[in-house]
Design an enzyme around this catalytic site. Structure first.
Site, PDB file in Angstrom:
ATOM      1  CG  HIS A 194      -0.578   0.086   2.509  1.00 53.37           C
ATOM      2  ND1 HIS A 194      -0.303  -0.691   3.536  1.00 53.37           N
ATOM      3  CD2 HIS A 194      -0.379   1.337   3.056  1.00 53.37           C
ATOM      4  CE1 HIS A 194       0.157  -0.189   4.565  1.00 53.37           C
ATOM      5  NE2 HIS A 194       0.174   1.237   4.507  1.00 53.37           N
ATOM      6  CG  ASP A 224       0.309  -4.040   2.769  1.00 50.02           C
ATOM      7  OD1 ASP A 224       1.066  -3.574   1.847  1.00 50.02           O
ATOM      8  OD2 ASP A 224      -0.614  -3.343   3.453  1.00 50.02           O
ATOM      9  CB  SER A 269       2.652   1.585   6.378  1.00 47.42           C
ATOM     10  OG  SER A 269       1.538   1.071   6.787  1.00 47.42           O
TER      11      SER A 269
HETATM   12  N1  ARG Z   1      -4.676   0.142   7.520  1.00 50.78           N
HETATM   13  C1  ARG Z   1      -3.221   0.357   6.861  1.00 50.78           C
HETATM   14  C2  ARG Z   1      -2.666   1.903   7.093  1.00 50.78           C
HETATM   15  O1  ARG Z   1      -3.233   2.416   7.383  1.00 50.78           O
HETATM   16  C3  ARG Z   1      -3.380  -0.267   5.363  1.00 50.78           C
HETATM   17  C4  ARG Z   1      -4.032   0.679   4.460  1.00 50.78           C
HETATM   18  C5  ARG Z   1      -4.013   0.139   2.995  1.00 50.78           C
HETATM   19  N2  ARG Z   1      -5.003  -0.769   2.737  1.00 50.78           N
HETATM   20  C6  ARG Z   1      -6.323  -0.634   2.428  1.00 50.78           C
HETATM   21  N3  ARG Z   1      -7.109  -1.650   2.352  1.00 50.78           N
HETATM   22  N4  ARG Z   1      -7.042   0.412   2.508  1.00 50.78           N
HETATM   23  O2  ARG Z   1      -2.085   2.528   6.155  1.00 50.78           O
HETATM   24  N1  GLU Z   2      -1.202   1.307   7.522  1.00 51.49           N
HETATM   25  C1  GLU Z   2      -0.536   2.326   8.252  1.00 51.49           C
HETATM   26  C2  GLU Z   2       0.329   3.115   7.575  1.00 51.49           C
HETATM   27  O1  GLU Z   2       0.274   3.238   6.429  1.00 51.49           O
HETATM   28  C3  GLU Z   2      -0.064   1.540   9.687  1.00 51.49           C
HETATM   29  C4  GLU Z   2      -1.099   1.148  10.309  1.00 51.49           C
HETATM   30  C5  GLU Z   2      -1.307   2.076  11.681  1.00 51.49           C
HETATM   31  O2  GLU Z   2      -0.615   1.886  12.430  1.00 51.49           O
HETATM   32  O3  GLU Z   2      -1.832   3.164  11.554  1.00 51.49           O
HETATM   33  O4  GLU Z   2       1.249   3.694   8.086  1.00 51.49           O
END
Ligand code: ARG
Ligand code: GLU
Length: 690
Positions: free
Chosen positions: A85, A222, A625
């Site tokens: 991502h 990921d 991330s």
């Molecule tokens: N929750 C993760 C973060 O905050 C992954 C985000 C990307 N994935 C998604 N399904 N939108 O960045």
């Molecule tokens: N997916 C998140 C990022 O892009 C990390 C998840 C989080 O801890 O907020 O950094």
């Protein structure tokens, strides 16, 4: 465990630990203050191994990837891992219906096939330094805040100039920590030739999609793989085919030994933003007003996008990145609200504040909480309008295009670039429906005195948002790509009188005149008050170890591999496997439709126990991330990519029982290189330790 059963010795000892086990994002340069605790929990290296200015240390293998993720070096030839991502936008830019790398994945089978990414940079931290004394040099008692701010700016500028003078690719910044009680200088080396090496198909890299996002059990592969290039002197350079793979000072060795419950882990990365030391008023505002309203607005936008994406593959590609970005915070906020309510954070902060007030009587901190309370009361109605504007007016895409074309009308190349990028990912029916939904919500959510006159005039003129929308989309020239491409300075009149420009400008005027200045002034005052309140909190609890709120600077978080219990009757184990992917696999559900090749590999047998993801107690946030997840020996065991939904309130309050970071097991990445990418040649440059 019941507190009153703890022996006194334990109580005394815990006073020297952070408030809660495993809470904290620590500054690497000060890690010697935590190293005892880390070692007691299983870490086998030294503070100097984590961060050193004299020799290569683990920090030299960590980068800020782009402007909001982390990445890590895994070979002497600049090979880098981050999340899928985090690479998503770049993978998407290389994708089209003909060669859809997002959908099918991308694998360079040799270095010549690696794809350059304009605009992508990675930044290595050269050093960080406490410069509080230099930044405040010349400060005199009795100076006004304006004078202090000017002094800080002037001194910081000098420090930055000194740090960057004459060296190519060096950037520096001075960051305020603890609301300006401390200042650190950060010096980076920034590389801008970063090429895409590999990415799994989205059905692996985004497996589970927004359904599983922020959730456990998780099975998302990921990751994406890049390579950093440098000039012939191994120094930062703009993209050139002549550049060579960058040889880092340090790269991570990869451990394939695996993880089990209780293992020590630490995460080295760039957490973006937290607010652990705010008052109960702010917590209540987040949980009761800000998050719920933003969630409701995004629910509407997501539904509209999803409807059209489901009807047409081309629209799905166009809106995949936009939709994922919108959905991500939307879901996080929902977990955050639940977590804050469940933890009763506002109540426990209130109780803390009562104790603080008592203690502060007669000190310079007396009255500080009252001051913060009144500042929030003044600010919040304006802040509400501010956030509503951002989540409504600014999400209408055609307005954004119109304003950027107007701003660049003298520059045909810029007009062309912007226009091509915009229409590549634009679908007008979505924008039209979002216009209607968002402008209706704007009217419903804000009291009349917080609406611009223009809004009220348009509603009066057209009778409905729907009719207003129909008129704007019928008359604006900005929906016509060829017309936009043909615009020159000579068309200034047509542009200026366009209804999209008229609307954009009217809202912008209101926002920048009536709303934003009030919010900014209030926020400055709030931050100033927090400078005192923060200092007060540190004096109030002198035994407690405080870590500065995250601000995208490099931090270390440490903890252990652990499951959790999200609700009565549920106990989650901390590791997931390929078996779980096959269990979720469903060709009829987009988020769970795995590539046929993965089904075939599984059917051959022998891969049931292939690890995929694991949970740990490290305190992380957005920006972490792509961060390397390391074992007790400092070797790479995973890549951080998420937190569990029930624990996302950790940006405001950390609960060691519930807060978990989610990592990709590095062995699943290796599995993908081998079986999905057929790119095992990449193993030759990695170093494995078991
Ligand atoms: N929750 C993760 C973060 O905050 C992954 C985000 C990307 N994935 C998604 N399904 N939108 O960045
Ligand atoms: N997916 C998140 C990022 O892009 C990390 C998840 C989080 O801890 O907020 O950094």
């Amino acid at each position: 465990m019941k507190k009153f059963l703890l022996p006194l010795a334990v109580l005394v000892m815990t006073a020297f630990l952070p408030a809660k086990a495993d809470e904290g994002m620590w500054l690497p340069a000060l890690i010697s203050q935590r190293i005892g605790d880390m070692q007691a929990k299983g870490f086998k290296l030294t503070a100097e191994d984590i961060y050193s200015v004299n020799q290569a240390s683990l920090k030299d293998a960590v980068v800020l990837f782009g402007s909001g993720c982390t990445g890590e070096l895994v070979s002497n030839d600049g090979l880098l891992f981050t999340n899928h991502h985090c690479g998503y936008g770049y993978i998407q830019k290389h994708s089209s219906v003909e060669h859809d790398y997002l959908k099918d994945g991308f694998w360079a089978l040799n270095r010549a096939e690696e794809l350059p990414n304009s605009g992508l940079t990675v930044s290595f931290l050269d050093r960080m330094e406490d410069v509080t004394a230099q930044v405040l040099k010349g400060y005199k008692k009795g100076m006004t805040e304006e004078e202090r701010a000017a002094l800080v700016e002037k001194n910081s500028k000098k420090l930055i100039e000194k740090a960057t003078a004459g060296v190519k690719g060096i950037k520096a910044s001075v960051e305020a920590l603890f609301y300006g009680n401390q200042y650190f200088l950060f010096v980076f080396r920034v590389f801008s030739d970063v090429r895409l090496v590999g990415a799994p198909p989205s059905s692996i890299g985004k497996f589970g999609g927004d359904t599983d996002n922020w959730m456990w059990p998780r099975h998302t592969g990921d990751f994406s793989i890049f390579r950093i290039y440098a000039d012939e002197n191994n120094a930062p350079a703009d993209y050139s085919p002549a550049n060579q793979p960058y040889h880092p000072r340090k790269f991570f060795k990869i451990s394939r030994a695996g993880v089990k419950e209780g293992d020590f882990t630490f995460v080295y990365g760039c957490p973006g933003s937290t607010k652990e030391y705010v008052t109960s008023d702010d917590v209540r505002y987040v949980a009761e007003v800000s998050d719920p309203e933003k969630i409701a607005l995004r629910t509407q936008r997501l539904q509209i996008q999803k409807k059209y994406m489901g009807q047409d593959q081309a629209v799905r590609i166009k809106y995949s990145a936009k939709n994922a970005t919108t959905a991500n915070a939307w879901k996080k906020w929902q977990g955050e609200v639940k977590g804050i309510l469940k933890m009763k954070t506002a109540d426990s902060k209130k109780a803390y504040e009562a104790r603080f007030r008592e203690w502060a009587k007669g000190t310079r901190y007396e009255g500080i909480l009252e001051q913060l309370e009144s500042l929030y009361t003044q600010r919040n109605p304006y802040f509400h309008a501010y956030e509503t504007y951002n989540e409504t007016v600014r999400t209408i895409e055609i307005l954004q295009l119109a304003s950027s074309i107007k701003a660049n009308i003298n520059d045909p190349a810029a007009v062309k670039t912007r226009c091509e990028a915009f229409f590549k990912d634009y679908y007008q029916p979505i924008d039209e429906e979002i216009f209607t939904a968002m402008m209706t919500a704007f009217g419903d959510n804000l009291p009349d005195e917080f609406k611009p006159a223009y809004y009220k005039e348009q509603i009066a003129k057209f009778g409905s948002v729907e009719a207003w929308k129909a008129d704007l989309f019928a008359k604006t020239l900005f929906t016509d790509k060829e017309r936009v491409l043909s615009l020159t300075e000579a068309d200034a009149d047509a542009v200026n009188s366009d209804p999209a420009i008229e609307m954009y400008d009217a809202f912008w005027q209101w926002f920048t005149k009536d709303i934003r200045p009030v919010v900014m002034t209030a926020n400055r005052a709030i931050n100033l008050a927090y400078r005192d309140y923060m200092k007060g909190q540190m004096e109030f609890e002198p035994e407690k170890a405080f870590y500065p709120d995250a601000n995208l600077t490099l931090r270390v978080a440490y903890g252990k591999v652990a499951g959790y219990s999200p609700a009565d009757g549920i106990d989650y184990r901390p590791v997931s496997t390929l078996k779980g992917i096959i269990e979720k696999d469903n060709p009829d559900i987009f988020d769970y439709n795995i590539p046929q090749v993965l089904r075939d590999i599984y059917a051959e047998g022998g891969h049931e126990a292939q690890p995929v993801c694991f949970l740990a107690t490290n305190h992380t946030t957005g920006g972490n991330s792509g961060s390397p997840v390391l074992n007790a020996d400092g070797n790479l065991i995973g890549i951080n990519f998420d937190r569990v939904w029930e624990g996302t309130m950790s940006d405001i309050a950390f609960d060691p029982e519930i807060c978990r970071n989610i990592s990709l097991d590095v062995r699943y990445l290796l599995f993908n290189i081998e079986y999905i990418g057929h790119a095992s040649y990449l193993f030759d440059e990695m170093v494995f330790v078991d």
